[in-house]
Enzyme design. Structure first.
Site, PDB file in Angstrom:
ATOM      1  N   GLU A  26       0.854  -1.275  -0.052  1.00 44.42           N
ATOM      2  CA  GLU A  26      -0.078  -0.009  -0.039  1.00 44.42           C
ATOM      3  C   GLU A  26       0.724   1.312   0.148  1.00 44.42           C
ATOM      4  OE1 GLU A  26      -3.895  -1.595   2.258  1.00 44.42           O
ATOM      5  OE2 GLU A  26      -2.223  -1.242   3.380  1.00 44.42           O
ATOM      6  N   CYS A  67       3.308   8.514   0.552  1.00 43.69           N
ATOM      7  CA  CYS A  67       4.167   7.650   1.426  1.00 43.69           C
ATOM      8  C   CYS A  67       3.994   6.283   1.005  1.00 43.69           C
ATOM      9  CB  CYS A  67       3.244   7.715   2.795  1.00 43.69           C
ATOM     10  SG  CYS A  67       3.643   6.523   3.985  1.00 43.69           S
ATOM     11  N   CYS A 126       7.012  -6.968   7.321  1.00 41.01           N
ATOM     12  CA  CYS A 126       8.011  -6.316   7.972  1.00 41.01           C
ATOM     13  C   CYS A 126       8.720  -7.334   8.893  1.00 41.01           C
ATOM     14  CB  CYS A 126       7.770  -4.954   8.510  1.00 41.01           C
ATOM     15  SG  CYS A 126       9.070  -4.182   9.539  1.00 41.01           S
ATOM     16  N   CYS A 181       7.482  -4.615  15.714  1.00 36.78           N
ATOM     17  CA  CYS A 181       7.134  -3.682  16.761  1.00 36.78           C
ATOM     18  C   CYS A 181       5.689  -3.851  17.030  1.00 36.78           C
ATOM     19  CB  CYS A 181       7.145  -2.233  16.044  1.00 36.78           C
ATOM     20  SG  CYS A 181       8.748  -1.840  15.351  1.00 36.78           S
ATOM     21  N   CYS A 241       2.536  -1.676  15.685  1.00 36.55           N
ATOM     22  CA  CYS A 241       2.431  -1.592  14.264  1.00 36.55           C
ATOM     23  C   CYS A 241       1.339  -2.791  13.524  1.00 36.55           C
ATOM     24  CB  CYS A 241       3.855  -1.465  13.595  1.00 36.55           C
ATOM     25  SG  CYS A 241       3.936  -1.339  11.894  1.00 36.55           S
ATOM     26  N   CYS A 267      -0.260   6.285   9.931  1.00 33.89           N
ATOM     27  CA  CYS A 267       0.921   5.569  10.521  1.00 33.89           C
ATOM     28  C   CYS A 267       0.818   4.331  11.053  1.00 33.89           C
ATOM     29  CB  CYS A 267       1.738   6.484  11.376  1.00 33.89           C
ATOM     30  SG  CYS A 267       2.073   7.891  10.769  1.00 33.89           S
TER      31      CYS A 267
HETATM   32  N1  SAH Z   1       9.957   0.843   9.635  1.00 28.87           N
HETATM   33  C1  SAH Z   1      10.042   2.248   9.320  1.00 28.87           C
HETATM   34  C2  SAH Z   1       8.965   3.144   8.567  1.00 28.87           C
HETATM   35  C3  SAH Z   1       7.437   2.465   8.533  1.00 28.87           C
HETATM   36  S1  SAH Z   1       6.515   3.046  10.210  1.00 28.87           S
HETATM   37  C4  SAH Z   1      10.124   2.920  10.812  1.00 28.87           C
HETATM   38  O1  SAH Z   1       9.961   2.218  11.764  1.00 28.87           O
HETATM   39  O2  SAH Z   1      10.553   4.025  10.783  1.00 28.87           O
HETATM   40  C5  SAH Z   1       6.655   4.647   9.972  1.00 28.87           C
HETATM   41  C6  SAH Z   1       6.032   5.298  11.337  1.00 28.87           C
HETATM   42  O3  SAH Z   1       4.789   4.910  11.705  1.00 28.87           O
HETATM   43  C7  SAH Z   1       7.139   4.968  12.542  1.00 28.87           C
HETATM   44  O4  SAH Z   1       7.545   6.106  13.121  1.00 28.87           O
HETATM   45  C8  SAH Z   1       6.194   4.138  13.536  1.00 28.87           C
HETATM   46  O5  SAH Z   1       6.862   4.252  14.649  1.00 28.87           O
HETATM   47  C9  SAH Z   1       5.032   4.747  13.369  1.00 28.87           C
HETATM   48  N2  SAH Z   1       3.807   3.702  13.602  1.00 28.87           N
HETATM   49  C10 SAH Z   1       3.630   2.393  13.571  1.00 28.87           C
HETATM   50  N3  SAH Z   1       2.585   2.029  13.990  1.00 28.87           N
HETATM   51  C11 SAH Z   1       1.834   2.859  14.400  1.00 28.87           C
HETATM   52  C12 SAH Z   1       0.594   3.041  14.912  1.00 28.87           C
HETATM   53  N4  SAH Z   1      -0.094   2.191  15.207  1.00 28.87           N
HETATM   54  N5  SAH Z   1       0.066   4.531  15.279  1.00 28.87           N
HETATM   55  C13 SAH Z   1       0.995   5.416  15.022  1.00 28.87           C
HETATM   56  N6  SAH Z   1       2.133   5.399  14.542  1.00 28.87           N
HETATM   57  C14 SAH Z   1       2.632   4.295  14.156  1.00 28.87           C
END
Ligand code: SAH
Length: 347
Positions: A90, A103, A110, A114, A117, A333
């Site tokens: 996406e 974006c 991945c 985390c 996420c 995000c």
């Molecule tokens: N792997 C990379 C890019 C993808 S995540 C990274 O970690 O930077 C992009 C951003 O979204 C990151 O800053 C992550 O911390 C944030 N993010 C991930 N899941 C989220 C959520 N459920 N709510 C808000 N931000 C989130």
């Protein structure tokens, strides 16, 4: 057949030289595919018939296919792409008055796991090729003809860009090349969870896009828990590496900080965050947690978020609360995971 989209500039120059064709012709070919978005060699009218035929013998021009588009009430659009191997990724299109930001994704899924996420729940399915990465931009530019073209690119979609290092670098080079997509390197941002070795390596590449770091916690115990990669690269190592990062004079590192209620949003966290970042030229994006089904987390209250921000501002940081765009379409995000998997509706 090789996809010409994503093919490295230097390699094509070499090939042209081997063919006895002047290297500047590469610029003409690139401008057809990256700026005029032509998808057939016959349309490249300033090239000889012979060169067009030769290119067609060796290359195809292939973009990821748009499988679905979901429109948010705030004007952003989530694109679902289908790749050649059948997997899906996406991208999110976020226009505002002055900027058109896309974006994009770097991996299908991945492997960093985390805990906040949604993409992480897929695990890593595959790496995108450079053509599939920059192809998301070209496919959206094609689709948005009337709305105008992409001005800013953020690598903050599905995947960890530095975990797909070579293909991501190759795509970034083409985004910022004056012969290809011609986007200023100031308008491209790579976001990483903090792969320290790769950040060091990236600093040596001649790419110079903006760097964003997903910090998300101020103590190892908390960061270990929400970002397992912290066990390999703890906060101190990450900070040491960033302090040495060769930042250009007018640039800043962006720190992203997902605010999770009761986990990393206390006054003590704000104080620790200020201390951690005090020696780094930076700006801070606070991202209130975006929820999704099955997640144990919640965003803090408005009041808590404001007070976290106010402390940082008072300490003279540029600290922003990041506007959540596309939350209604799971486009914000950390909410990206191929629709086919989550079963959310396409429009
Ligand atoms: N792997 C990379 C890019 C993808 S995540 C990274 O970690 O930077 C992009 C951003 O979204 C990151 O800053 C992550 O911390 C944030 N993010 C991930 N899941 C989220 C959520 N459920 N709510 C808000 N931000 C989130």
């Amino acid at each position: 057949m090789i996809n010409l989209i994503g093919y490295p500039e230097e390699k094509l120059k070499q090939l042209f030289t081997d063919w006895g064709i002047p290297a500047y012709r590469v610029g003409q070919v690139f401008s057809w595919i990256y700026l005029h978005r032509v998808q057939r060699f016959e349309e490249m009218t300033n090239l000889s018939k012979d060169l067009r035929a030769r290119l067609a013998e060796h290359f195809v021009i292939a973009l990821p296919r748009i499988a679905a588009k979901t429109h948010s009430q705030d004007g952003s659009i989530k694109y679902l792409f289908e790749l050649d191997n059948g997997s899906q990724v996406e991208s999110v299109w976020m226009p505002d008055e002055t900027r058109k930001t896309l974006c994009i994704s770097s991996q299908v899924g991945c492997r960093l796991a985390c805990s906040f996420c949604l993409t992480a729940t897929m695990g890593l399915k595959s790496n995108l090729t450079a053509g599939e990465i920059i192809g998301q931009c070209l496919a959206v530019n094609n689709d948005q003809r009337e709305e105008g073209q992409i001005t800013n690119i953020v690598m903050m979609g599905m995947g960890e860009p530095l975990d797909n290092y070579e293909e991501v670098c190759q795509a970034l080079r083409l985004m910022v090349s004056p012969h290809a997509m011609k986007i200023s390197n100031r308008k491209v941002t790579l976001s990483t969870a903090g792969l320290v070795d790769r950040i060091r390596q990236f600093a040596q590449e001649n790419i110079h896009v903006n760097l964003a770091i997903s910090l998300n916690a101020t103590e190892d115990a908390t960061r270990d828990q929400i970002m397992p990669i912290n066990k390999k690269y703890p906060i101190k190592d990450l900070m040491d590496c960033l302090k040495k990062y060769p930042l250009k004079p007018t640039r800043r590192i962006t720190f992203e900080y997902v605010l999770l209620k009761g986990i990393n949003d206390s006054d003590a966290d704000a104080v620790r965050l200020g201390k951690l970042l005090s020696a780094i030229r930076c700006k801070i994006n606070l991202i209130p947690f975006n929820g999704y089904e099955g997640s144990p987390y919640q965003p803090p209250s408005e009041e808590r978020i404001k007070s976290f921000q106010n402390y940082l501002i008072q300490k003279k940081f540029s600290a922003f609360i990041r506007n959540n765009r596309g939350t209604d379409i799971l486009g914000a995000c950390g909410q990206l995971a191929a629709q086919a998997m989550t079963g959310s509706p396409a429009q």
